[in-house]
Write an enzyme that holds these catalytic residues in place. Structure first.
Site, PDB file in Angstrom:
ATOM      1  N   GLU A 172      -6.121  10.869  -7.958  1.00  0.00           N
ATOM      2  CA  GLU A 172      -6.657  11.142  -6.626  1.00  0.00           C
ATOM      3  C   GLU A 172      -7.175  12.583  -6.552  1.00  0.00           C
ATOM      4  OE1 GLU A 172      -5.347   9.117  -2.564  1.00  0.00           O
ATOM      5  OE2 GLU A 172      -4.202  10.950  -2.858  1.00  0.00           O
TER       6      GLU A 172
ATOM      7  N   LYS B 122     -10.987   1.640   3.251  1.00  0.00           N
ATOM      8  CA  LYS B 122     -10.273   1.581   4.541  1.00  0.00           C
ATOM      9  C   LYS B 122     -11.231   1.116   5.645  1.00  0.00           C
ATOM     10  CE  LYS B 122      -7.116   5.477   3.673  1.00  0.00           C
ATOM     11  NZ  LYS B 122      -6.722   6.824   4.068  1.00  0.00           N
TER      12      LYS B 122
ATOM     13  N   HIS C 114       7.447  -2.147 -26.427  1.00  0.00           N
ATOM     14  CA  HIS C 114       7.430  -3.605 -26.575  1.00  0.00           C
ATOM     15  C   HIS C 114       6.349  -4.214 -25.697  1.00  0.00           C
ATOM     16  CE1 HIS C 114      11.136  -3.526 -28.941  1.00  0.00           C
ATOM     17  NE2 HIS C 114      11.413  -2.463 -28.207  1.00  0.00           N
TER      18      HIS C 114
ATOM     19  N   GLY D 244      -1.062  15.048   0.582  1.00  0.00           N
ATOM     20  CA  GLY D 244      -0.063  13.978   0.488  1.00  0.00           C
ATOM     21  C   GLY D 244       0.585  13.913  -0.886  1.00  0.00           C
ATOM     22  N   ARG D 245      -0.236  13.937  -1.936  1.00  0.00           N
ATOM     23  CA  ARG D 245       0.298  13.773  -3.304  1.00  0.00           C
ATOM     24  C   ARG D 245       1.036  15.018  -3.789  1.00  0.00           C
ATOM     25  NH1 ARG D 245      -5.027  13.727  -2.666  1.00  0.00           N
ATOM     26  NH2 ARG D 245      -6.366  15.248  -3.685  1.00  0.00           N
TER      27      ARG D 245
ATOM     28  N   GLU E  66      -1.146   0.988   7.079  1.00  0.00           N
ATOM     29  CA  GLU E  66      -0.008   0.341   6.405  1.00  0.00           C
ATOM     30  C   GLU E  66       1.320   0.850   6.984  1.00  0.00           C
ATOM     31  OE1 GLU E  66      -2.634   1.672   4.925  1.00  0.00           O
ATOM     32  OE2 GLU E  66      -3.084   0.734   2.985  1.00  0.00           O
TER      33      GLU E  66
ATOM     34  N   LYS F  59       1.545  12.024   7.121  1.00  0.00           N
ATOM     35  CA  LYS F  59       0.988  13.316   7.511  1.00  0.00           C
ATOM     36  C   LYS F  59      -0.023  13.136   8.634  1.00  0.00           C
ATOM     37  CE  LYS F  59      -2.123  15.720   5.007  1.00  0.00           C
ATOM     38  NZ  LYS F  59      -2.619  16.647   3.969  1.00  0.00           N
TER      39      LYS F  59
HETATM   40  O1  F6P Z   1      -5.421   6.940   1.529  1.00  0.00           O
HETATM   41  C1  F6P Z   1      -5.004   7.986   0.745  1.00  0.00           C
HETATM   42  C2  F6P Z   1      -4.047   8.873   1.465  1.00  0.00           C
HETATM   43  O2  F6P Z   1      -4.703   9.666   2.373  1.00  0.00           O
HETATM   44  C3  F6P Z   1      -3.274   9.702   0.464  1.00  0.00           C
HETATM   45  O3  F6P Z   1      -3.949  10.832   0.055  1.00  0.00           O
HETATM   46  C4  F6P Z   1      -2.014   9.960   1.208  1.00  0.00           C
HETATM   47  O4  F6P Z   1      -1.016  10.378   0.339  1.00  0.00           O
HETATM   48  C5  F6P Z   1      -1.760   8.614   1.821  1.00  0.00           C
HETATM   49  O5  F6P Z   1      -3.042   8.146   2.165  1.00  0.00           O
HETATM   50  C6  F6P Z   1      -0.852   8.591   3.021  1.00  0.00           C
HETATM   51  O6  F6P Z   1      -1.326   9.388   4.046  1.00  0.00           O
HETATM   52  P1  F6P Z   1      -0.437   9.737   5.300  1.00  0.00           P
HETATM   53  O7  F6P Z   1       0.717  10.550   4.865  1.00  0.00           O
HETATM   54  O8  F6P Z   1      -1.345  10.483   6.224  1.00  0.00           O
HETATM   55  O9  F6P Z   1       0.013   8.437   5.928  1.00  0.00           O
END
Ligand code: F6P
Length: 527
Positions: free
Chosen positions: A357, A503, A388, A270-271, A219, A213
């Site tokens: 979150e 971060k 288990h 995002g979530r 990452e 987003k």
């Molecule tokens: O670091 C947390 C976060 O902002 C989440 O809330 C989000 O889902 C994820 O990183 C990924 O964010 P993006 O879609 O901006 O890469």
């Protein structure tokens, strides 16, 4: 306009505290009373699901107190404000529109000069056209060959929800003639993640969707480059293989290096983004746009129920209220989600983010510290595997963990074997039933090591079969439960400032701007 108040200032909450330990799960779940409760304490959900809360520490008096709490906390009004386009995400000054991505619930929502429902439907349509062309072989790789695999590159909400939904429907789609393309996911910045996925696919016939987003997540940008390098190494052009899902204001938007770009916006967290292009692109490519539409339709049905003022007709609100009663009156610190469905194996991982979150906060919507507990620690695994593993602690440990079971009468595939007189599916269902009673009623034994105290509360969502629509309903149920709990705790459930510090420090480590413990720890890894 609804009034936003801290939970502990509500009269009905104070009244609720008087019911602490007024109900013994062991007592009420034993004998005929238990059977009666199973029949009575069940609330229909949409799409053939039902929420059964018979093994919870509630009775009619507690339910009446929870009704009062729902009314005083103005939960229905707050939800209505949300879906009618109020700035509910106060921290980031944003609307919260994931419900609108799957259906029109209230007024038209116009933001930034755009009708937002039209925008979401438009993106969904663009995705559907693209997916149909890929499936028909009209959009191909550079050699004119059909794509067979889609790989999502994203993390957090740009990974967990879509991945959980894909896994949930993979076998259903294969059994019901809806399987179009295999999907894989790369999320971790650990190079072993991308390398393993790349080694297991045919890169030349793969589409890669970069999903972010913000378009700034380290990452994801790193993994995008990792994948591009692999594509180039095969003598191919990444522009023929890469798609983007992002917001129109992100650095990824307008980049010509993608075959296509689909958009969501800042009003979908995002979530909560599985219902947007974030889930739409990969799921439409994997299973076809119709299946994605069925997921959205199931979620929209559940949203409609969540707008109901009567808690006995609003399973998400009831689930939320019972959760708050358990957290703030009974003092339970954690909760486990235990789906008796292998297809839901990553659903608890998605809920870990969605719940923790959203409601892992210690200040209210106005930035003031709250004097009560908020979101519980949530974990889970599919049954019977969990039995288990960590169920030992759940049965005989010193803490009580309220349990949220999910189970279906039928499997998705249908093929089964009869061993010792029963099918595997029946064995699976027998186990969840047995666990509920074992946790609730326990077992006396003079050998204390073999004694089960019981009194351990649970609920179960029961369905016929996990299908796209019931999956959508399940997804929305939990999203709405989290939302109502956030309202009750007076939190902003839609920002996530708690992820920022780590971060920032990681950036300092990589820039070698460290001292003290940060430097010493960096030295351990020779960074
Ligand atoms: O670091 C947390 C976060 O902002 C989440 O809330 C989000 O889902 C994820 O990183 C990924 O964010 P993006 O879609 O901006 O890469």
């Amino acid at each position: 306009m609804a009034e936003w108040k801290n939970l502990d200032t509500l009269k009905s909450f104070q009244a609720l505290t008087r019911f602490k330990d007024s109900v013994s799960v062991k007592e009420v779940m034993t004998g005929d009373q238990g059977a009666r409760r199973v029949a009575e304490y069940s609330v229909p959900m949409s799409n053939g699901l039902a929420y059964n809360f018979a093994p919870k520490q509630v009775d009619d008096q507690v339910l009446s107190a929870l009704k009062d709490l729902a009314r005083e906390a103005e939960l229905t009004d707050k939800f209505a404000e949300l879906y009618n386009g109020a700035v509910i995400n106060t921290g980031e000054k944003r609307l919260v529109l994931h419900h609108l991505a799957r259906g029109q619930m209230g007024k038209d929502v116009i933001a930034d000069g755009v009708n937002k429902r039209d925008f979401y439907v438009g993106e969904q349509k663009k995705i559907a056209d693209f997916a149909n062309k890929v499936h028909a072989g009209e959009i191909t790789n550079g050699a004119g060959e059909k794509f067979t695999t889609v790989v999502q590159i994203g993390i957090g909400g740009s990974d967990l929800g879509p991945r959980a939904l894909y896994i949930a429907l993979e076998n259903w789609a294969k059994t019901n003639g809806a399987f179009k393309m295999e999907a894989r996911f790369i999320s971790n910045v650990d190079p072993d993640d991308a390398a393993a996925v790349l080694a297991s696919i045919d890169v030349a016939h793969s589409l890669f969707i970069v999903v972010s987003k913000s378009g700034t997540t380290l990452e994801t940008l790193t993994n995008e480059q990792f994948v591009k390098d692999a594509i180039i190494k095969e003598g191919l052009d990444p522009a023929n293989h890469m798609l983007a899902v992002t917001s129109e204001t992100s650095p990824l938007a307008g980049n010509s290096g993608y075959l296509a770009a689909f958009f969501m916006d800042d009003y979908i967290g995002g979530r909560y983004s599985s219902s947007s292009a974030v889930g739409g692109a990969v799921l439409s490519l994997a299973f076809g746009p119709d299946v994605f539409e069925q997921i959205l339709a199931g979620a929209a049905e559940a949203d409609k129920l969540a707008a109901n003022e009567d808690i006995m007709k609003n399973p998400a609100m009831l689930d939320a209220l019972i959760g708050v009663y358990e957290r703030n009156v009974l003092g339970y610190e954690s909760t486990a989600v235990l789906p008796y469905s292998q297809a839901l194996s990553r659903f608890p991982a998605h809920l870990q983010q969605a719940d923790m979150e959203s409601n892992g906060k210690s200040v209210n919507r106005f930035g003031e510290p709250v004097a009560y507990q908020t979101g519980p620690v949530l974990f889970g695994e599919p049954g019977t595997n969990g039995q288990h593993s960590f169920y030992q602690l759940l049965h005989q440990g010193t803490v009580i963990v309220p349990l949220q079971f999910i189970g279906f009468k039928d499997s998705q595939i249908g093929t089964d074997v009869i061993i010792e007189g029963s099918t595997s599916q029946k064995k699976l269902c027998a186990n969840v039933v047995a666990q509920i009673v074992a946790f609730a009623c326990g077992k006396e034994d003079t050998d204390k090591n073999k004694h089960f105290e019981g009194g351990r509360p649970s609920s179960i969502i029961v369905g016929e079969k996990l299908t796209p629509a019931s999956l959508g309903a399940l997804l929305a149920h939990y999203e709405n439960k989290i939302m109502f709990q956030g309202f009750l705790w007076n939190l902003n459930s839609f920002d996530q400032e708690g992820v920022q510090l780590g971060k920032l420090l990681a950036k300092r480590v990589l820039a070698h701007e460290t001292d003290g413990a940060l430097k010493a720890l960096s030295d351990l890894f020779e960074i």
